[in-house]
Scaffold this active site. Structure first.
Site, short mmCIF file in Angstrom:
data_model
loop_
_atom_site.label_atom_id
_atom_site.label_comp_id
_atom_site.label_asym_id
_atom_site.label_seq_id
_atom_site.Cartn_x
_atom_site.Cartn_y
_atom_site.Cartn_z
CB SER A 1 -0.92 0.01 1.23
OG SER A 1 -1.87 -1.02 1.16
CB ALA B 1 4.49 1.16 -3.66
CD1 TRP B 2 0.61 0.52 -5.02
CD2 TRP B 2 -1.61 0.34 -5.26
NE1 TRP B 2 0.37 -0.60 -5.77
CE2 TRP B 2 -0.98 -0.74 -5.94
CE3 TRP B 2 -3.00 0.43 -5.27
CZ2 TRP B 2 -1.70 -1.71 -6.62
CZ3 TRP B 2 -3.73 -0.54 -5.95
CH2 TRP B 2 -3.09 -1.58 -6.62
CB ALA B 3 0.94 6.49 -0.25
N GLY C 1 -0.60 10.64 -1.60
CA GLY C 1 -0.39 11.82 -0.77
C GLY C 1 1.08 11.98 -0.45
N GLY C 2 1.39 12.26 0.77
CA GLY C 2 2.78 12.42 1.15
C GLY C 2 2.93 12.10 2.62
CD GLU D 1 -2.91 15.22 1.57
OE1 GLU D 1 -3.23 14.44 2.48
OE2 GLU D 1 -2.23 14.87 0.59
CG HIS E 1 -9.54 8.55 -0.58
ND1 HIS E 1 -10.05 9.46 -1.48
CD2 HIS E 1 -8.31 9.02 -0.22
CE1 HIS E 1 -9.17 10.42 -1.66
NE2 HIS E 1 -8.10 10.19 -0.91
NE ARG F 1 -8.12 11.31 3.20
CZ ARG F 1 -7.01 10.62 2.99
NH1 ARG F 1 -6.84 9.46 3.59
NH2 ARG F 1 -6.07 11.08 2.19
CG HIS G 1 -7.66 5.35 1.38
ND1 HIS G 1 -6.97 5.09 0.22
CD2 HIS G 1 -6.98 6.33 2.03
CE1 HIS G 1 -5.90 5.88 0.17
NE2 HIS G 1 -5.87 6.63 1.25
CD GLU H 1 -3.95 0.48 6.01
OE1 GLU H 1 -5.18 0.47 5.81
OE2 GLU H 1 -3.11 0.58 5.08
NE ARG I 1 -5.06 7.52 6.92
CZ ARG I 1 -4.46 7.83 5.77
NH1 ARG I 1 -3.20 8.23 5.78
NH2 ARG I 1 -5.10 7.75 4.63
#
Length: 518
Positions: free
Chosen positions: A41, A43-45, A47-48, A113, A231, A277, A336, A360, A371
């Site tokens: 997961s 690597a798929w983020a 955001g930052g 954000e 999300h 969110r 998410h 996570e 979160r």
């Protein structure tokens, strides 16, 4: 059975790899179901990493925002500790080669954000933070002699002797094999969350709650499993997993509109598209339920800039036949991030001796019921370091590394993908964005049926986590953060405490609910 003196790290995302580096030169064995960089997961983020690095910002302000977003269940001391460390981890990642966005003077470019009071998210190339951080960590791990990586290997169970976690059962990932037990002096779980237990998710395909489930089956205490973050802006593209339209787009001023072209968030929350969110996700969900086809409109604020500034979003739109320069992007909520997980103390230790958790799969008290955006990668970094310190203190002097030669016996457990699809549909229908007692009870009944019909370890791990989520959601008769009950739509101050639950307790809740329904 294989005995090793290496620390066993289950998972290969940001937390796992960062912990392996922080443990060096102590020998470790990293268990990765995929090739490094695939299937995590992290690597798929898009955001930052949230960090108070801008002029005028402070860790204290970051902690306050974290507590406020968490809807009353954040551990304030944990929030202060984590946010206080954030800047140092950005510097560490920079030293490892992560190319964070900077201006001409070398100052980190900060993005804002949802639910942050200021711009404090450090990014890479707009929406490439997760991928670029992982590439830097992978390069460092490949060059670290103390780290052995077992790729294409999956963990399926934890051995416990006298209340101590002593080993992990491993098998080949994606091909037939039997299981082998690897015993280790310390085990660190860093294997992701549970988004794939839901029919619509932004998580990689293999992230289906297995790590949480196997810890729960071993007797570990679980915290806050009912709090799942959806999300609000997954791209409706017919893909599984669903591609993500990063929150940074809304930070840039993109708006949510329906099929009449009208914005709907200003009437829902004062912060409109930058509301927490859970609020945005429910609003998008209700628009879809009403047939008003919500979309994210980037045309005016970004136009053609989106194609270069947010390449992951642009590519997802291209695959779906959407031109974001001239068309709004259809969106829907998707599972998410799991705020709940294996309960840890302030040093990352689970309730089972010999077991640590970061990322996570853990529940540290940082996220509460909702979160704060971009705190996920930050938590993984902070607790990877804390776990490394704790493991080092427990094990003492570093012994010479032994090489683990993994060989697997014949045999295989075949997971019934139709049963997995049934489980995912049940979780979305009854334990999704909007919940009620009837839906949760139906979901628990289906979980129990699947659990009884499919004894495979992988399926048992999935149903364990699903049971924990749905049972805890049924027991929390209020709405708070990511947990929304249509039959109890208000928060109840008397239920503000965090949930602490074992798998046996969750199954007892399930049994009572099913009996009451008869």
């Amino acid at each position: 059975m294989i005995q090793t003196n290496r620390v066993l790290i289950v998972g290969a995302g940001l937390g796992a790899l960062y912990a392996a580096l922080k443990l060096a030169p102590r020998p470790v064995l990293v268990i990765s179901p995929e090739e490094l960089g695939e299937g995590a997961s992290s690597a798929w983020a898009q955001g930052g990493v949230a960090a108070a690095m801008a002029a005028g910002d402070t860790p204290e302000s970051h902690a306050v925002d974290t507590v406020n977003a968490g809807a009353g269940t954040v551990d304030a001391a944990i929030a202060r500790m984590v946010t206080g460390e954030a800047a140092q981890h950005i510097l560490d990642l920079t030293a490892l080669g992560t190319p964070f966005d900077r201006d001409a003077e070398g100052v980190y470019v900060m993005s804002r954000e949802a639910a942050h009071s200021t711009a404090r998210v450090v990014r890479v190339k707009g929406d490439q933070a997760g991928r670029e951080i992982m590439q830097a960590l992978i390069a460092a791990v490949r060059q670290t002699a103390s780290v052995q990586v077992a790729e294409g290997v999956l963990a399926s169970g934890i051995e416990v002797q006298d209340g101590i976690a002593t080993g992990v059962w491993l098998e080949k990932a994606g091909e037939p094999s039997g299981r082998v037990l690897v015993r280790s002096p310390a085990i660190l779980l860093a294997g992701g969350g549970s988004g794939g237990l839901f029919a619509v998710t932004t998580n990689p395909p293999r992230i289906r709650g297995q790590v949480i489930g196997m810890a729960a089956r071993a007797g570990a205490c679980i915290a806050d499993p009912e709090f799942v973050q959806f999300h609000p802006t997954a791209i409706v593209a017919g893909e599984d997993p669903a591609p993500l339209a990063t929150e940074a787009l809304r930070g840039e001023g993109a708006t949510l509109i329906n099929n009449t072209g009208a914005r709907f968030m200003p009437a829902v929350h004062p912060d409109a598209e930058l509301a927490p969110r859970d609020i945005v996700a429910r609003a998008v969900y209700l628009e879809r339920q009403a047939g008003r086809e919500p979309c994210l409109d980037t045309r005016e604020v970004l136009g053609a800039e989106l194609l270069t500034r947010f390449p992951a979003v642009a590519e997802a739109c291209k695959r779906a036949g959407i031109d974001p320069v001239t068309q709004p992007i259809p969106v829907a909520p998707a599972a998410h991030y799991h705020m709940g997980g294996i309960e840890t103390d302030a040093q990352g230790r689970a309730s089972l001796e010999g077991l640590w958790v970061c990322g996570e799969a853990s529940s540290t008290g940082l996220h509460g019921a909702n979160r704060l955006a971009s705190n996920g990668l930050l938590e993984a970094l902070v607790y990877a370091r804390l776990c490394a310190i704790g493991v080092g203190e427990k094990l003492g002097p570093i012994a010479p590394a032994d090489a683990v030669d993994l060989s697997f016996p014949d045999g295989a457990e075949v997971v019934d993908e139709a049963a997995v699809a049934r489980l995912r549909a049940a979780m979305t229908d009854g334990a999704g964005v909007v919940r009620d007692a009837d839906g949760l009870t139906r979901t628990l009944r289906i979980i129990a049926e699947i659990e009884a019909e499919h004894p495979q370890e992988a399926m048992q791990n999935m149903t364990a986590t699903a049971t924990l989520i749905a049972a805890a959601a049924l027991a929390r008769t209020e709405s708070r953060g990511g947990h929304f009950r249509a039959d109890y739509p208000q928060a109840d101050p008397a239920q503000a405490a965090r949930t602490h639950i074992t798998l046996d307790e969750a199954r007892a809740i399930r049994s009572r609910a099913l009996e009451d329904q008869r």
